[in-house]
Design a protein around this motif. Structure first.
Motif, PDB file in Angstrom:
ATOM      1  N   PHE A  77     -25.553  20.804 -12.036  1.00  0.00           N
ATOM      2  CA  PHE A  77     -26.040  20.883 -10.660  1.00  0.00           C
ATOM      3  C   PHE A  77     -25.488  22.131  -9.966  1.00  0.00           C
ATOM      4  O   PHE A  77     -24.403  22.611 -10.286  1.00  0.00           O
ATOM      5  CB  PHE A  77     -25.580  19.664  -9.862  1.00  0.00           C
ATOM      6  N   SER A  78     -26.235  22.594  -8.970  1.00  0.00           N
ATOM      7  CA  SER A  78     -25.728  23.647  -8.090  1.00  0.00           C
ATOM      8  C   SER A  78     -24.664  23.051  -7.168  1.00  0.00           C
ATOM      9  O   SER A  78     -24.579  21.832  -7.005  1.00  0.00           O
ATOM     10  CB  SER A  78     -26.872  24.235  -7.261  1.00  0.00           C
ATOM     11  N   PRO A  79     -23.840  23.899  -6.540  1.00  0.00           N
ATOM     12  CA  PRO A  79     -22.772  23.385  -5.674  1.00  0.00           C
ATOM     13  C   PRO A  79     -23.270  22.485  -4.547  1.00  0.00           C
ATOM     14  O   PRO A  79     -22.559  21.562  -4.136  1.00  0.00           O
ATOM     15  CB  PRO A  79     -22.125  24.662  -5.118  1.00  0.00           C
ATOM     16  N   HIS A 142     -22.351  29.881  -9.998  1.00  0.00           N
ATOM     17  CA  HIS A 142     -21.292  30.445  -9.160  1.00  0.00           C
ATOM     18  C   HIS A 142     -21.193  29.569  -7.908  1.00  0.00           C
ATOM     19  O   HIS A 142     -22.193  29.018  -7.455  1.00  0.00           O
ATOM     20  CB  HIS A 142     -21.665  31.890  -8.765  1.00  0.00           C
ATOM     21  N   PRO A 143     -19.988  29.402  -7.341  1.00  0.00           N
ATOM     22  CA  PRO A 143     -19.860  28.552  -6.149  1.00  0.00           C
ATOM     23  C   PRO A 143     -20.726  28.967  -4.961  1.00  0.00           C
ATOM     24  O   PRO A 143     -20.964  28.153  -4.071  1.00  0.00           O
ATOM     25  CB  PRO A 143     -18.370  28.659  -5.805  1.00  0.00           C
ATOM     26  N   ASP A 144     -21.223  30.229  -4.945  1.00  0.00           N
ATOM     27  CA  ASP A 144     -22.088  30.621  -3.832  1.00  0.00           C
ATOM     28  C   ASP A 144     -23.506  30.071  -3.986  1.00  0.00           C
ATOM     29  O   ASP A 144     -24.342  30.197  -3.079  1.00  0.00           O
ATOM     30  CB  ASP A 144     -22.110  32.149  -3.643  1.00  0.00           C
ATOM     31  N   GLY A 145     -23.818  29.467  -5.160  1.00  0.00           N
ATOM     32  CA  GLY A 145     -25.127  28.872  -5.381  1.00  0.00           C
ATOM     33  C   GLY A 145     -26.239  29.878  -5.589  1.00  0.00           C
ATOM     34  O   GLY A 145     -27.397  29.488  -5.773  1.00  0.00           O
ATOM     35  N   LYS A 146     -25.900  31.163  -5.594  1.00  0.00           N
ATOM     36  CA  LYS A 146     -26.923  32.211  -5.683  1.00  0.00           C
ATOM     37  C   LYS A 146     -26.946  32.909  -7.035  1.00  0.00           C
ATOM     38  O   LYS A 146     -27.838  33.715  -7.305  1.00  0.00           O
ATOM     39  CB  LYS A 146     -26.681  33.259  -4.592  1.00  0.00           C
ATOM     40  N   ARG A 147     -25.960  32.604  -7.888  1.00  0.00           N
ATOM     41  CA  ARG A 147     -25.858  33.271  -9.177  1.00  0.00           C
ATOM     42  C   ARG A 147     -25.548  32.259 -10.276  1.00  0.00           C
ATOM     43  O   ARG A 147     -24.968  31.204 -10.016  1.00  0.00           O
ATOM     44  CB  ARG A 147     -24.759  34.343  -9.134  1.00  0.00           C
ATOM     45  N   ASP A 184     -17.431  34.610 -26.536  1.00  0.00           N
ATOM     46  CA  ASP A 184     -17.036  34.183 -25.194  1.00  0.00           C
ATOM     47  C   ASP A 184     -18.116  33.232 -24.696  1.00  0.00           C
ATOM     48  O   ASP A 184     -19.297  33.595 -24.667  1.00  0.00           O
ATOM     49  CB  ASP A 184     -16.948  35.369 -24.220  1.00  0.00           C
ATOM     50  N   SER A 185     -17.742  32.032 -24.292  1.00  0.00           N
ATOM     51  CA  SER A 185     -18.766  31.088 -23.831  1.00  0.00           C
ATOM     52  C   SER A 185     -18.155  29.969 -22.995  1.00  0.00           C
ATOM     53  O   SER A 185     -16.952  29.946 -22.739  1.00  0.00           O
ATOM     54  CB  SER A 185     -19.530  30.502 -25.015  1.00  0.00           C
ATOM     55  N   PHE A 186     -19.014  29.038 -22.600  1.00  0.00           N
ATOM     56  CA  PHE A 186     -18.658  27.843 -21.811  1.00  0.00           C
ATOM     57  C   PHE A 186     -17.898  28.203 -20.529  1.00  0.00           C
ATOM     58  O   PHE A 186     -16.852  27.629 -20.232  1.00  0.00           O
ATOM     59  CB  PHE A 186     -17.862  26.851 -22.667  1.00  0.00           C
ATOM     60  N   PRO A 187     -18.419  29.158 -19.746  1.00  0.00           N
ATOM     61  CA  PRO A 187     -17.726  29.566 -18.521  1.00  0.00           C
ATOM     62  C   PRO A 187     -17.909  28.549 -17.389  1.00  0.00           C
ATOM     63  O   PRO A 187     -18.980  27.964 -17.232  1.00  0.00           O
ATOM     64  CB  PRO A 187     -18.411  30.885 -18.167  1.00  0.00           C
ATOM     65  N   MET A 188     -16.866  28.331 -16.614  1.00  0.00           N
ATOM     66  CA  MET A 188     -16.940  27.491 -15.417  1.00  0.00           C
ATOM     67  C   MET A 188     -16.050  28.082 -14.340  1.00  0.00           C
ATOM     68  O   MET A 188     -14.908  28.453 -14.608  1.00  0.00           O
ATOM     69  CB  MET A 188     -16.497  26.054 -15.714  1.00  0.00           C
ATOM     70  N   PHE A 189     -16.592  28.177 -13.122  1.00  0.00           N
ATOM     71  CA  PHE A 189     -15.811  28.652 -11.978  1.00  0.00           C
ATOM     72  C   PHE A 189     -15.032  27.504 -11.351  1.00  0.00           C
ATOM     73  O   PHE A 189     -15.476  26.354 -11.365  1.00  0.00           O
ATOM     74  CB  PHE A 189     -16.739  29.230 -10.909  1.00  0.00           C
ATOM     75  N   SER A 190     -13.885  27.842 -10.764  1.00  0.00           N
ATOM     76  CA  SER A 190     -13.234  26.887  -9.873  1.00  0.00           C
ATOM     77  C   SER A 190     -14.098  26.754  -8.620  1.00  0.00           C
ATOM     78  O   SER A 190     -14.862  27.664  -8.280  1.00  0.00           O
ATOM     79  CB  SER A 190     -11.825  27.375  -9.502  1.00  0.00           C
ATOM     80  N   PRO A 191     -14.013  25.614  -7.918  1.00  0.00           N
ATOM     81  CA  PRO A 191     -14.877  25.407  -6.746  1.00  0.00           C
ATOM     82  C   PRO A 191     -14.756  26.495  -5.678  1.00  0.00           C
ATOM     83  O   PRO A 191     -15.727  26.777  -4.973  1.00  0.00           O
ATOM     84  CB  PRO A 191     -14.430  24.043  -6.207  1.00  0.00           C
ATOM     85  N   ASP A 192     -13.580  27.125  -5.564  1.00  0.00           N
ATOM     86  CA  ASP A 192     -13.425  28.183  -4.549  1.00  0.00           C
ATOM     87  C   ASP A 192     -13.877  29.551  -5.060  1.00  0.00           C
ATOM     88  O   ASP A 192     -13.845  30.536  -4.313  1.00  0.00           O
ATOM     89  CB  ASP A 192     -11.980  28.253  -4.051  1.00  0.00           C
ATOM     90  N   GLY A 193     -14.282  29.632  -6.339  1.00  0.00           N
ATOM     91  CA  GLY A 193     -14.803  30.878  -6.882  1.00  0.00           C
ATOM     92  C   GLY A 193     -13.753  31.904  -7.233  1.00  0.00           C
ATOM     93  O   GLY A 193     -14.085  33.025  -7.638  1.00  0.00           O
ATOM     94  N   LYS A 194     -12.470  31.571  -7.123  1.00  0.00           N
ATOM     95  CA  LYS A 194     -11.414  32.549  -7.368  1.00  0.00           C
ATOM     96  C   LYS A 194     -10.977  32.603  -8.824  1.00  0.00           C
ATOM     97  O   LYS A 194     -10.353  33.575  -9.258  1.00  0.00           O
ATOM     98  CB  LYS A 194     -10.209  32.238  -6.479  1.00  0.00           C
ATOM     99  N   LYS A 195     -11.284  31.552  -9.587  1.00  0.00           N
ATOM    100  CA  LYS A 195     -10.879  31.505 -10.991  1.00  0.00           C
ATOM    101  C   LYS A 195     -12.101  31.254 -11.860  1.00  0.00           C
ATOM    102  O   LYS A 195     -13.069  30.618 -11.441  1.00  0.00           O
ATOM    103  CB  LYS A 195      -9.864  30.371 -11.228  1.00  0.00           C
ATOM    104  N   LEU A 196     -12.035  31.760 -13.094  1.00  0.00           N
ATOM    105  CA  LEU A 196     -13.077  31.543 -14.091  1.00  0.00           C
ATOM    106  C   LEU A 196     -12.393  31.132 -15.389  1.00  0.00           C
ATOM    107  O   LEU A 196     -11.460  31.796 -15.839  1.00  0.00           O
ATOM    108  CB  LEU A 196     -13.890  32.823 -14.302  1.00  0.00           C
TER     109      LEU A 196
END
Length: 207
Positions: A77-79, A142-147, A184-196
């Protein structure tokens, strides 16, 4: 193989384990939960193909979101919970489709071309974001929902090296993020977008 999987839910400490799906002989897997905790999106073979479904967090109200022949899966799902991103392989060549269905009947999948798609949370407005014939998978918002960030071997003619890429939700502005001659795979952002966080074979002692 994809044989018999069910989806379970539990409290964070592992207590109160509950079985949410019960379709004997089918693959119910690849489950992720919506940001509000109300819905679970998952992949299933319950109707004879590999499609994406959504259900309430208690396992009720199951709805099928995709119906194209082929593989639809790996959904998130998107944020804000209004969109779903996923990976898909929709063979159009009759021989290729026949091979896919024969493999699926044996509980196997072998898609080498997988594209990234996005749709509304109710399954409407499906849009294909990539169209490069490579293996594009593991998409995540991405947490901004745009990417969307995802993994792909589009840069490697041999198809063996996978790196991380980002693309806008309208399919524009593709950017390559990692340049590692490996996986390199299975990327996930932290909810604040500061960590990957992502998986990689870099620095591995063995290939």
């Amino acid at each position: 193989g994809l044989l018999d999987y069910d989806i379970f839910i539990a409290n964070p400490d592992g207590s109160e384990l509950r079985n949410l799906t019960n379709s004997p002989g089918s693959y119910d897997a690849e489950a992720t939960i919506s940001p509000d905790g109300e819905s679970i999106v998952f992949t299933s073979t319950r109707d004879g193909d590999l499609d994406i479904y959504v259900m309430d967090a208690d396992g009720g109200n199951v709805r099928r979101l995709t119906d194209e022949p082929g593989y639809d899966g790996g959904a998130f799902f998107s944020p804000d919970g209004t969109k779903i991103v996923y990976r898909a392989y929709h063979p159009t060549d009759p021989d290729e489709l026949a091979e896919f269905r024969a493999l699926l009947a044996d509980g196997l999948v072998k898609p080498s071309r997988v594209e990234i798609f996005i749709m509304d949370a109710d399954g409407s407005n499906k849009k294909q974001l990539t169209n490069n014939g490579a293996a594009n998978f593991a998409p995540f918002f991405h947490p901004d929902g745009k990417r969307i960030i995802f993994s792909s071997n589009m840069h490697d003619p041999r198809g063996r090296s996978f790196n991380l890429y980002m693309i806008d939700v309208d399919g524009s502005n593709l950017q390559r993020l990692t340049h590692h001659d490996g996986f390199d795979s299975f990327p996930m952002f932290s909810p604040d977008g500061k960590k990957l966080v992502f998986g990689s074979d870099r620095n591995a002692s063995d290939e």
